[in-house]
Structure formats: C-alpha cells, structure tokens
Design a protein around this motif. Structure first.
Motif, PDB file in Angstrom:
ATOM      1  N   GLY A 197       0.665  -1.855  -0.259  1.00 44.09           N
ATOM      2  CA  GLY A 197      -0.213  -0.229  -0.098  1.00 44.09           C
ATOM      3  C   GLY A 197       0.323   1.432  -0.210  1.00 44.09           C
ATOM      4  O   GLY A 197       0.175   2.552  -0.016  1.00 44.09           O
ATOM      5  N   GLN A 246      -2.232   3.828   0.951  1.00 42.12           N
ATOM      6  CA  GLN A 246      -3.389   3.189   0.916  1.00 42.12           C
ATOM      7  C   GLN A 246      -3.653   1.791   1.546  1.00 42.12           C
ATOM      8  O   GLN A 246      -3.003   1.256   0.747  1.00 42.12           O
ATOM      9  CB  GLN A 246      -3.788   3.569  -0.291  1.00 42.12           C
ATOM     10  CG  GLN A 246      -5.494   3.085  -0.790  1.00 42.12           C
ATOM     11  CD  GLN A 246      -5.910   3.785  -1.721  1.00 42.12           C
ATOM     12  OE1 GLN A 246      -5.273   3.419  -2.994  1.00 42.12           O
ATOM     13  NE2 GLN A 246      -7.065   4.672  -2.217  1.00 42.12           N
ATOM     14  N   LYS A 247      -4.454   1.962   2.379  1.00 44.61           N
ATOM     15  CA  LYS A 247      -5.338   0.485   2.879  1.00 44.61           C
ATOM     16  C   LYS A 247      -5.790   0.499   3.292  1.00 44.61           C
ATOM     17  O   LYS A 247      -6.682   1.347   4.319  1.00 44.61           O
ATOM     18  CB  LYS A 247      -3.821  -0.046   4.096  1.00 44.61           C
ATOM     19  CG  LYS A 247      -3.642  -1.157   4.825  1.00 44.61           C
ATOM     20  CD  LYS A 247      -3.241  -2.467   3.518  1.00 44.61           C
ATOM     21  CE  LYS A 247      -3.241  -3.559   4.221  1.00 44.61           C
ATOM     22  NZ  LYS A 247      -2.518  -4.956   3.575  1.00 44.61           N
ATOM     23  N   ASP A 251      -6.984   6.299   3.763  1.00 36.39           N
ATOM     24  CA  ASP A 251      -5.315   7.236   2.355  1.00 36.39           C
ATOM     25  C   ASP A 251      -4.678   8.837   2.785  1.00 36.39           C
ATOM     26  O   ASP A 251      -5.906   9.172   3.503  1.00 36.39           O
ATOM     27  CB  ASP A 251      -6.395   7.618   1.572  1.00 36.39           C
ATOM     28  CG  ASP A 251      -5.627   7.571  -0.054  1.00 36.39           C
ATOM     29  OD1 ASP A 251      -4.287   7.598   0.080  1.00 36.39           O
ATOM     30  OD2 ASP A 251      -5.837   7.973  -1.281  1.00 36.39           O
ATOM     31  N   SER A 253      -1.265  11.369   2.075  1.00 42.93           N
ATOM     32  CA  SER A 253      -0.332  11.327   0.764  1.00 42.93           C
ATOM     33  C   SER A 253       0.308  12.574   1.391  1.00 42.93           C
ATOM     34  O   SER A 253      -0.188  13.420   1.868  1.00 42.93           O
ATOM     35  CB  SER A 253      -1.117  11.212  -0.135  1.00 42.93           C
ATOM     36  OG  SER A 253      -2.167  12.267  -0.657  1.00 42.93           O
ATOM     37  N   LYS A 315     -15.490  10.178   2.002  1.00 42.20           N
ATOM     38  CA  LYS A 315     -14.782   9.947   2.193  1.00 42.20           C
ATOM     39  C   LYS A 315     -15.051  11.195   3.676  1.00 42.20           C
ATOM     40  O   LYS A 315     -15.662  13.203   3.359  1.00 42.20           O
ATOM     41  CB  LYS A 315     -13.699  10.564   1.400  1.00 42.20           C
ATOM     42  CG  LYS A 315     -13.872   9.595   0.222  1.00 42.20           C
ATOM     43  CD  LYS A 315     -12.381   9.923  -0.380  1.00 42.20           C
ATOM     44  CE  LYS A 315     -11.840   8.790  -0.935  1.00 42.20           C
ATOM     45  NZ  LYS A 315     -10.260   9.030  -2.120  1.00 42.20           N
TER      46      LYS A 315
END
Length: 353
Positions: A197, A246-247, A251, A253, A315
């Motif tokens: 991920g 990402q898992k 998410d 970043s 989200k």
C-alpha cells in the motif's frame, strides 16, 4: 453580476463485440501515464465527446471526437472541435509504446461554417497530411510515449508533445519561437520497501513557450479557459514528488511541487498564456522557458481521508494546502488553507497547481 449554470455529466458505453467499445457523454478524458499529462488531462471542465476504443492483440487504439467552448469575446462562434487518436502497443510484457495526435479547429470563421469537419472523422487517418490537403491552419499536435515495468514494482515512463518545429532552427539553437514542444519523465513505485500500500511518484515536466497556442484562442488546445493538458499551460518547468499510503479505506499522502514558470508582463506576450495569440509574441528568437515575469512556486499538500461509502466516493478528510511563490520583483505570496469535513467527490476539485 453572477449567474449559475447546471452541469450535466455522465457517460454511456456499449461493447459492440470483444474488441470494440463505443462511449458517449459529457465528461473528461485522460491520455498518458503520469501524474500530469502533456497530451490530454482531466484538468479542464467536462465536455461532450464520442469515443471508440479498439483492443486487439497487443494494441489498444482510441478515437476521441470532442466539442469545446472558448470563453474569449463572442465572434462567429465560440465553439471548437477536436479529434484525437491514441495508439498503445505492448512491445513486450515490460515495455509499451504510445503514439498520440490531435487536431483542433474552430466551428466557424469568416469564410465558412465548418462544424464537425468530416475530414477529421476518419478513425485511421493522420491529421497533418489532411490539414495540408484541405489547406487549413488548424492546430495539430503530435506525441509519443514510452514506459517500462520492472518487477511489477516500478513504472518508468516518459512522454513528448510536439506542437510545431523546424529541425534547422533546433540545430541552430537560436531559441526560435516556433519550436514548441514539451517533455515528461517520471517513475512510479508500488509497495515501496515491501510495505503493501505504500507508493510514490517522482516526475518532471517541461513545456516551451507558445506550445498549445495558435492564431486565436478558438484554435488553441483549451476548453472554457482551461488547458486540456497541463494546468500551467506552457513556458514552465515542474518537479513533483508524491508519497502515499493506501490500505483498506484509509488513504494518506504528502506531495510537493516546485514550479518555475514565466507569465506575461508589461502587456507583452511571453508565451505562458496559451489563450493569447502567438502572433503577438515578443520576438522570433531567443525564446526560453521562464521568460517574462519568472515565478518560483512551492506547493505542499498533505491529506488524510477515510472512505465511508465507496459507491458515492464519500470520504471523511483533512487536508492542508501550503502555497508560496516569488516573482522577479521579489514579490511574495503565501497561502495556507486547512480543510476538514465530508466529501462525496463525485467530481474533481484540483488544488495542485
């Protein structure tokens, strides 16, 4: 004065057989392998299109016909058309070669109401010979790309966009204005450090002044005052790095962009605004990236989200955007925006330029 306009977007697709799929709608399309695209990106607003995708053997061939809107002062028509081809060929299991071409023409001019020119609707024709054959001054673009996959963990990619050039002028290294092209190099990694991920992107983009522009904005490579390619349009260099994890529904970043671009100053066209006519350029020679009022810009984006509903792409998120820029006159701008909330993200809200 303000006004609102409803946006209807969506796509209808039908698979004609095992090899051909036809799609139509009002939506965005993307060609390219990078975080950015020098060919066709999802930066501009949605537009009507018809697309034919053919897949056979090691080849994928895409025909895209689209209708675009120019926001310059009203003339004979603010509509313009585009026809694009993308050929993707898997040379080996680990190497892919892509070829791209596109042509843009205005719906009406002083002489004729052209509309959807049938000459450009042949799905197997090369646009440049057709353009010469019909005696037009349409805007043609050519591109090529190459990517390599290594151990299913690394993707190395590159692309090239060519608007116009003269080989003799390139060889003379005089910075002729008509040598209009851009390049991209990048690498993507997956499951970095063998952690499922964890991924990263390193990418460099560079586009010379006046690329994507034309005699008028009704022939440039834009839609509703937005570029159909890179959001910085032309006359820029950009380096970006993105690391993400990402898992399941989580998410996270972090991305950083360094952007160097030249904008117009003193009412002179330095080639950064593709919606200006290249006829009004500052000169014929010694045109270089960053000319004009040079902006050095640093952009940092940190975001964390958790998927609540995959069906609607809903989200819960938090995001920090930090933007710092400085021009030739040492004039600085700094913006920091912190967002949190719930987003359905049914359409993109890009804040990375």
């Amino acid at each position: 004065m303000s006004f609102s306009k409803p946006i209807i977007q969506g796509v209808i697709s039908y698979k004609l057989n095992n090899y051909i799929t036809i799609s139509a709608g009002n939506e965005k399309n993307t060609f390219g392998d990078g975080y950015r695209s020098l060919w066709l990106s999802d930066f501009a607003p949605v537009y009507p299109f018809l697309k034919l995708e053919s897949t056979f053997w090691k080849v994928k061939y895409v025909n895209l016909w689209s209708l675009h809107d120019d926001q310059s002062p009203q003339g004979f028509s603010n509509l313009k058309w585009a026809s694009s081809h993308l050929l993707s060929y898997n040379v080996t299991k680990w190497m892919n070669l892509s070829l791209f071409e596109s042509v843009v023409w205005q719906d009406k001019d002083t002489l004729v109401n052209r509309g959807p020119d049938i000459n450009y609707f042949n799905p197997f024709v090369f646009f440049r010979p057709v353009e010469y054959g019909i005696g037009s001054a349409d805007n043609s673009l050519l591109g090529a790309g190459l990517k390599f996959t290594i151990d299913k963990q690394y993707l190395i990619y590159s692309s090239f966009i060519l608007d116009e050039f003269l080989f003799s002028e390139i060889k003379n290294r005089t910075g002729w204005w008509g040598n209009k092209y851009g390049i991209q190099f990048g690498i993507k990694t997956f499951d970095l450090f063998k952690l499922d991920g964890l991924y990263s992107i390193l990418e460099f983009n560079s586009v010379r002044p006046f690329t994507y522009s034309h005699l008028s904005s009704k022939q440039n490579y834009g839609h509703k005052n937005h570029s159909l390619a890179h959001p910085l349009e032309s006359n820029f260099e950009e380096f970006l790095v993105l690391i993400g994890y990402q898992k399941n529904n989580l998410d996270f970043s972090v991305q950083y962009h360094f952007q160097k671009y030249g904008i117009d100053s003193a009412n002179r066209n330095f080639g950064g605004n593709m919606f200006e006519s290249y006829v009004d350029r500052t000169g014929d020679y010694y045109q270089k990236i960053g000319q004009g009022n040079l902006i050095n810009q640093h952009l940092l984006i940190v975001q964390l989200s958790y998927m609540v509903s995959a069906l609607t792409n809903t989200k819960v998120f938090v995001r920090l955007n930090s933007l710092n820029s400085k021009d030739l006159n040492e004039l600085t701008k700094a913006n920091k925006v912190f967002n949190f909330g719930i987003s359905s993200r049914l359409w993109q809200d890009q804040q990375d330029y």
